[in-house]
Design an enzyme around this catalytic site. Structure first.
Site, PDB file in Angstrom:
ATOM      1  CB  ALA A 176      -0.874  -0.011   1.247  1.00  0.00           C
ATOM      2  CE  LYS A 177       3.057   5.977  -4.649  1.00  0.00           C
ATOM      3  NZ  LYS A 177       4.488   5.784  -4.499  1.00  0.00           N
ATOM      4  CB  ILE A 178       0.767   3.790   3.963  1.00  0.00           C
ATOM      5  CG1 ILE A 178      -0.204   2.639   3.675  1.00  0.00           C
ATOM      6  CG2 ILE A 178       0.391   4.511   5.250  1.00  0.00           C
ATOM      7  CD1 ILE A 178      -0.118   1.487   4.647  1.00  0.00           C
TER       8      ILE A 178
END
Ligand code: PLP
Length: 311
Positions: A155-157
């Site tokens: 996930a591109k958190i």
């Protein structure tokens, strides 16, 4: 030209109006996720092409799902908002687009549930990410890549990018252009904010999605291009650190970095120490597709401006 507008709280507003409180949850705890999308200017067609637009929003929704963000837009709606924002900006140069989903509640308390979600986006002119795209000097980082069971790497958190920032700054302060980072187990994961390929015996090798990588869109695009255009097979398997030292070629790929050849790793020349033939071919192909110069790959790019009918 610089950024004039943003999509913020449901509409396009002047960038000065797109402001959040210091009490915003995402600002305090890193509880947001984002995308990085590129659009390429084609001078002869006077057209701006967005690369793999849909695929970026599909991944965006996966990131949102992982951190329990729910937004009232479909992939197609996100794409339309993006195109609308770009038309308002009217950029005539290479551009970077940053969609952001975030926990917008103001107040204190670390969690993901029962919080208001918001979506925002801006776009900005953007060129190179690494200065030496023809031959980066890279070191293996002493930092380790975030682990899926602690901070999900696929996930591109927003908050997770402290890992990338530590890796990148350490590399630059140590005199490198970039770093390669290992997993907790000691296998090669990726770069600070880009995926990695090596070439051995004429085959591409890249870490599998189970090695705490971001599941890169450029990565999967290149696997496809290598196979169909160059007849080069890609093996997705764990890579040991010292395989980096004996690789014939190595390169980073990603929306930001695009395709950057690596010519030195830990003070050892990669192959001949010059940009290699496979990376050079892939780079040329990638840029011609990204700029809309390949009609057979028209489905990879989305034109922003209305086409002027040819007379
Ligand atoms: C950690 C990380 N790995 C890999 C990538 C490359 O992914 P993509 O090709 O989808 O831009 C990025 C950049 O977005 C990234 O931040």
């Amino acid at each position: 030209m610089s950024t004039k507008y943003a999509f913020f709280e449901g509409r396009i507003v002047p960038i000065e109006e797109a402001k959040v409180s210091i009490m915003t949850h995402a600002f305090n705890y890193g509880t947001g996720c984002f995308e990085g999308i590129r659009a390429y200017w084609n001078e002869s067609e006077e057209q701006l092409y967005v690369l793999k637009l849909k695929e970026h929003y599909e991944r965006f929704l996966h990131s949102c799902k992982i951190i329990l963000i729910s937004l009232p837009y479909t992939v197609d709606e996100f794409c339309n908002i993006t195109l609308e924002l770009l038309r308002r900006e009217g950029f005539r140069q290479d551009t970077y687009i940053r969609p952001l989903a975030y926990k917008a509640e103001t107040g204190v308390g670390v969690r993901l549930h029962d919080l208001k979600d918001e979506f925002a986006m801006f776009a900005t002119p953007f060129g190179k990410y690494i200065d030496r795209e023809e031959g980066a000097n890279v070191g293996v980082s002493s930092w380790r890549r975030i682990n899926d069971n602690a901070v999900p790497a696929r996930a591109k958190i927003t908050g997770a990018y402290i890992n990338s920032a530590l890796i990148k700054t350490d590399a630059v302060m140590n005199g490198y252009d970039e770093a390669i980072v290992l997993t907790q187990e000691g296998h090669v994961s990726e770069g600070s904010a880009e995926n990695l390929f090596i070439v051995r015996d004429g085959k591409l090798i890249t870490s599998p999605v189970t090695e705490d990588i971001l599941e890169g869109i450029t990565r999967s695009s290149l696997i496809e291009l290598a196979e169909t255009e160059l007849g080069v097979e890609t093996i997705e398997r764990s890579i040991d650190r010292t395989e980096l030292y004996v690789a014939d070629e190595a390169f980073f790929c990603g929306t930001g970095v695009q395709i950057a050849a690596i010519t030195q790793i830990d003070h050892r020349a990669v192959g001949t120490g010059e940009i290699g033939p496979i990376v050079r071919k892939l780079r040329d192909l990638y840029f011609s597709i990204a700029r809309g110069e390949r009609p057979d790959y028209a489905h990879w790019v989305e034109p922003v401006y209305e086409r002027v009918p040819s007379s």
